[in-house]
Motif scaffolding. Structure first.
Motif, PDB file in Angstrom:
ATOM      1  N   ALA A 220       0.851  -1.203   0.228  1.00 36.01           N
ATOM      2  CA  ALA A 220       0.010  -0.005  -0.082  1.00 36.01           C
ATOM      3  C   ALA A 220       0.947   1.275  -0.012  1.00 36.01           C
ATOM      4  O   ALA A 220       0.580   2.329  -0.726  1.00 36.01           O
ATOM      5  CB  ALA A 220      -0.863  -0.029   1.257  1.00 36.01           C
ATOM      6  N   ASP A 221       1.940   1.174   0.711  1.00 35.89           N
ATOM      7  CA  ASP A 221       2.775   2.384   0.903  1.00 35.89           C
ATOM      8  C   ASP A 221       3.415   2.532  -0.544  1.00 35.89           C
ATOM      9  O   ASP A 221       3.432   3.733  -1.065  1.00 35.89           O
ATOM     10  CB  ASP A 221       3.753   2.447   1.916  1.00 35.89           C
ATOM     11  N   ALA A 222       3.748   1.568  -1.199  1.00 37.78           N
ATOM     12  CA  ALA A 222       4.471   1.696  -2.614  1.00 37.78           C
ATOM     13  C   ALA A 222       3.497   2.209  -3.496  1.00 37.78           C
ATOM     14  O   ALA A 222       3.878   3.011  -4.378  1.00 37.78           O
ATOM     15  CB  ALA A 222       4.893   0.212  -2.970  1.00 37.78           C
ATOM     16  N   ARG A 223       2.181   1.855  -3.407  1.00 39.81           N
ATOM     17  CA  ARG A 223       1.249   2.121  -4.403  1.00 39.81           C
ATOM     18  C   ARG A 223       0.835   3.676  -4.050  1.00 39.81           C
ATOM     19  O   ARG A 223       0.728   4.472  -5.133  1.00 39.81           O
ATOM     20  CB  ARG A 223      -0.226   1.414  -4.270  1.00 39.81           C
ATOM     21  N   ARG A 224       0.659   4.073  -3.125  1.00 36.99           N
ATOM     22  CA  ARG A 224       0.622   5.454  -2.726  1.00 36.99           C
ATOM     23  C   ARG A 224       1.980   6.288  -3.289  1.00 36.99           C
ATOM     24  O   ARG A 224       1.627   7.542  -3.814  1.00 36.99           O
ATOM     25  CB  ARG A 224       0.425   5.884  -1.336  1.00 36.99           C
ATOM     26  N   PHE A 225       3.048   5.835  -2.827  1.00 36.29           N
ATOM     27  CA  PHE A 225       4.164   6.412  -3.535  1.00 36.29           C
ATOM     28  C   PHE A 225       4.240   6.594  -4.932  1.00 36.29           C
ATOM     29  O   PHE A 225       4.570   7.796  -5.529  1.00 36.29           O
ATOM     30  CB  PHE A 225       5.298   5.716  -2.909  1.00 36.29           C
ATOM     31  N   LEU A 226       3.796   5.408  -5.907  1.00 38.80           N
ATOM     32  CA  LEU A 226       3.825   5.406  -6.882  1.00 38.80           C
ATOM     33  C   LEU A 226       2.620   6.579  -7.776  1.00 38.80           C
ATOM     34  O   LEU A 226       3.217   6.918  -8.738  1.00 38.80           O
ATOM     35  CB  LEU A 226       3.718   4.065  -7.611  1.00 38.80           C
ATOM     36  N   GLU A 227       1.539   6.573  -7.217  1.00 34.95           N
ATOM     37  CA  GLU A 227       0.549   7.423  -7.634  1.00 34.95           C
ATOM     38  C   GLU A 227       1.199   8.905  -7.578  1.00 34.95           C
ATOM     39  O   GLU A 227       1.025   9.597  -8.567  1.00 34.95           O
ATOM     40  CB  GLU A 227      -0.812   7.236  -6.680  1.00 34.95           C
ATOM     41  N   GLY A 228       1.620   9.347  -6.704  1.00 38.53           N
ATOM     42  CA  GLY A 228       2.322  10.685  -6.665  1.00 38.53           C
ATOM     43  C   GLY A 228       3.301  10.853  -7.395  1.00 38.53           C
ATOM     44  O   GLY A 228       3.449  11.928  -8.025  1.00 38.53           O
ATOM     45  N   ARG A 229       4.262   9.884  -7.758  1.00 40.83           N
ATOM     46  CA  ARG A 229       5.219   9.902  -8.484  1.00 40.83           C
ATOM     47  C   ARG A 229       4.752   9.973  -9.919  1.00 40.83           C
ATOM     48  O   ARG A 229       5.273  11.013 -10.791  1.00 40.83           O
ATOM     49  CB  ARG A 229       6.308   8.738  -8.367  1.00 40.83           C
TER      50      ARG A 229
END
Length: 734
Positions: A220-229
């Protein structure tokens, strides 16, 4: 007397071997290492026994007073590789689990404080009084657990109870990996068997849940990070592409594509201007070639047989016709004169043909000049166009630097965006994997306590007691730095042992020396025998007796050696060189008004300084008046001269030297004698002090015959190195 000489003679032989080969005798005198340990243990036996007994008693009392503890254990298996339902690679590399740190990481996670907090919250241990009682913690007796007003616990008190519960869990939980396997035992120990089994099983369950939660949380943390990127990269990509198009439009850059160099390393950008320049440059090359060809043709003479006239059909026909007419004219000239009408007609015809050929060649030459002019004009026009395009190309190349910057930025943003977009799609299906942790055996309620174990505790107490006793014995033995037994002389000092002298607890040493049957006389007789084997000519002619400090038996040893040598029929001189503290005149009841100091000060007649004593074969040269500086007198060569003269009149010269430490007298005296006898008191000066004294003697290249260990007590002689003083003599013999 024969029985007394036998051990002395054996010691003398030993002394001879010492003088010849120090290493061999050192190995012979050094006792076995176990025997040395045994001797040290005997010296401190009561200390060792007291420490071991105290440790055993303490272990017994602690075992009997300890509360029985029960241990429950759960066995789990942790696989290295995690089974994936999908073929999509997860966030971690597939080879990450194969690293050597994998299992160590798992062991640390099993002992993490966060896991203990999950167990406390799951079982509500912070509010369970039975849990604290099982660990000998009574909540009702501590202000940390109950409210003073009797009301329910507030938030601060609950946090304190939870912290103590977590600390108890971490203290009593055990993680035991099974060597060579992927199995791990999770144990818990407490005073309640039911509680131990419950906590052990809950610990395992919470570890599995925590592992899964951590995996999904990381996704989940990776998904949120990728969305912002992705949002940032999308905006950057649009901006970079817009800037690229705007810049190309403003600079007139029309990109036709990219091409690589011949070596394939450099990538070139093809534009419209570069393509036009390439085409015009090819046309210019062709025009230049045409101009060169036309110039070569126009440069030929008109009347010459050039290629244009030779290839011209009309000129060829005219020349052929002229050749025919010229042939006919030549035939007529053979028969007739030039005025012959037929010959004149042919001559006119030749002139007409020559004029026609000239006119035709002029026309051909004019045609070549026109072609050359056209070629020059065409080349000039093309060159002007190429130069113009080259200028445009140069401007465009300068502009292409910024254009390439915009292009690379756009390409980079596009690649990053595409890669992150693909990764974002993959993360959506990762984490759907089978758990790599499985429970092999659940914890059962233990039927018997795991501790205390009386035999084990007694063995540990005994082992600890032996260890403490060994440390204490070693410390006490190291504190005792003096020479404790004769065997230490060669082993520690690396100097031969000439003999040992017993401690005279009762009686006068001088009176005992006068008795040839006394133990003191026997010991010095043995030392004299050892000295006889220290050189190739027997007992040294001139020897010096010294020690580390005063009152170690140095003067007594000097007198004893001189006395023993005198009894053997030798003419012996006892030289008192201790001018700072003379004592030999007192021992021999002689005068000290004149002596060595007078000779060193300038008196040449040493014969009048020598005094004959009542002891058989012994003469005395006293120290004389105390000089202001004994070191200055001994530093001259008169001491060497004196010893040389004395050796011509006496068989042996025994020099009583001052102590070594703090004085320069003994090293100065060592130059004048063959060697020195070093006297050391048993359990007296520390070993490091004796080594320092011997080091000063070695620094001046003095020869040390050996060490005489004085004031040796009976318990020290019992180590196997004593000579058995008084053997063969009793009160009846006296």
């Amino acid at each position: 007397m024969l029985q007394s000489i036998s051990p002395a003679f054996g010691a003398a032989q030993t002394g001879a071997v010492l003088g010849d080969d120090k290493d061999n005798i050192g190995s012979n005198l050094t006792p076995p290492i176990l025997l040395q340990y045994w001797q040290v243990a005997l010296r401190w036996k009561w200390v060792i026994a007291g420490i071991i007994l105290a440790a055993i008693v303490f272990g017994l009392v602690a075992t009997l007073l300890a509360t029985p503890q029960y241990t429950a254990s759960t066995r789990i298996e942790i696989s290295r590789e995690q089974k994936n339902v999908t073929n999509v690679e997860g966030l971690e590399s597939q080879n990450a689990g194969r690293d050597l740190e994998f299992y160590q990481t798992q062991y640390s996670l099993l002992q993490a404080r966060s896991l203990a907090e999950r167990v406390v919250r799951q079982l509500r241990l912070s509010t369970d009084d039975n849990f604290f009682k099982a660990h000998d913690v009574n909540p009702s007796e501590s202000s940390l657990f109950t409210s003073k007003s009797g009301l329910p616990l507030n938030a601060g008190e609950r946090q304190k109870r939870e912290k103590i519960a977590v600390d108890l869990l971490l203290k009593n939980a055990s993680i035991s990996p099974i060597r060579g396997s992927a199995l791990i035992d999770i144990g818990y120990t407490s005073g309640s068997p039911q509680l131990s089994a419950q906590i052990s099983n809950t610990w395992t369950e919470q570890f599995i849940v925590q592992s899964m939660d951590r995996r999904f949380a990381s996704t989940a943390d990776a998904r949120r990070f990728l969305e912002g990127r992705l949002a940032d990269l999308r905006a950057r990509l649009e901006t970079s592409e817009r800037e690229l198009v705007s810049y190309a439009e403003s600079k007139g850059i029309v990109a036709l594509g990219k091409s690589k160099s011949l070596d394939g390393r450099t990538e070139l950008e093809r534009t419209l201007v570069s393509s036009d320049l390439e085409a015009l440059n090819s046309a210019l090359a062709e025009a230049t070639a045409d101009r060169v060809t036309a110039e070569s043709k126009s440069g030929q003479r008109n009347g010459g047989a050039n290629s244009a006239s030779l290839n011209n059909i009309a000129i060829g026909q005219l020349r052929q016709r002229r050749a025919e007419v010229a042939s006919e004219y030549a035939k007529l000239m053979v028969q007739f004169e030039p005025g012959y009408p037929a010959a004149q007609a042919l001559a006119q015809q030749l002139k007409a043909l020559d004029a026609s050929i000239a006119r035709e060649e002029t026309r051909v030459s004019s045609s070549r000049n026109s072609e050359y002019a056209e070629a020059v004009l065409r080349e000039r026009d093309l060159r002007a166009q190429v130069e113009a395009l080259k200028e445009r190309m140069n401007r465009q190349q300068r502009d292409s630097i910024q254009y390439n910057i915009f292009q690379r930025e756009a390409d980079t943003n596009r690649e990053l965006y595409d890669g992150l977009l693909q990764r974002y799609k993959e993360i959506g299906v990762t984490g759907v994997g089978a758990n790599n942790i499985s429970i092999v055996d659940t914890a059962k309620v233990p039927e018997k306590p795991s501790s205390p174990n009386l035999p084990l505790n007694m063995a540990l107490a005994l082992l600890i007691g032996v260890g403490l006793a060994a440390v204490a014995t070693f410390a006490l033995d190291q504190i005792d730095e003096g020479l404790r037994d004769p065997g230490q002389v060669n082993r520690v000092l690396q100097v031969p042992l000439l003999g040992s002298v017993p401690d005279i607890e009762e009686g006068d040493a001088l009176l005992l020396l006068q008795d040839a049957k006394s133990a003191l006389s026997e010991s010095y007789l043995s030392i004299r025998s050892n000295l006889a084997f220290s050189t190739d000519h027997g007992v040294p002619r001139a020897l010096m007796v010294t020690s580390t400090r005063p009152a170690e038996g140095k003067s007594t040893t000097s007198l004893a050696l001189a006395t023993v040598l005198g009894r053997t029929g030798k003419n012996v001189l006892l030289l008192d060189a201790d001018m700072r503290s003379p004592s030999m005149h007192v021992f021999t009841s002689q005068s000290n008004q004149m002596g060595l100091s007078n000779f060193l000060a300038g008196e040449n007649n040493w014969q009048q300084l020598v005094q004959v004593t009542d002891i058989k074969g012994l003469s005395l040269l006293p120290a004389g008046p105390t000089p202001p500086s004994a070191g200055e007198l001994l530093s001259s060569d008169r001491m060497l001269l004196l010893i040389q003269q004395l050796t011509e009149h006496f068989d042996h010269i025994v020099v009583d030297s001052p102590p070594i430490l703090g004085l320069a007298d003994a090293p100065l005296l060592a130059r004048a004698v063959e060697g020195c006898v070093f006297v050391a008191e048993a359990e007296g000066v520390a070993v490091r002090g004796i080594k320092a004294s011997l080091g000063r003697l070695h620094d001046v290249h003095a020869h040390v015959f050996g060490v005489v260990l004085t004031k040796l007590r009976h318990r020290q002689a019992g180590y196997g190195y004593g000579y058995g003083y008084g053997y063969g003599y009793g009160e009846s013999d006296k």
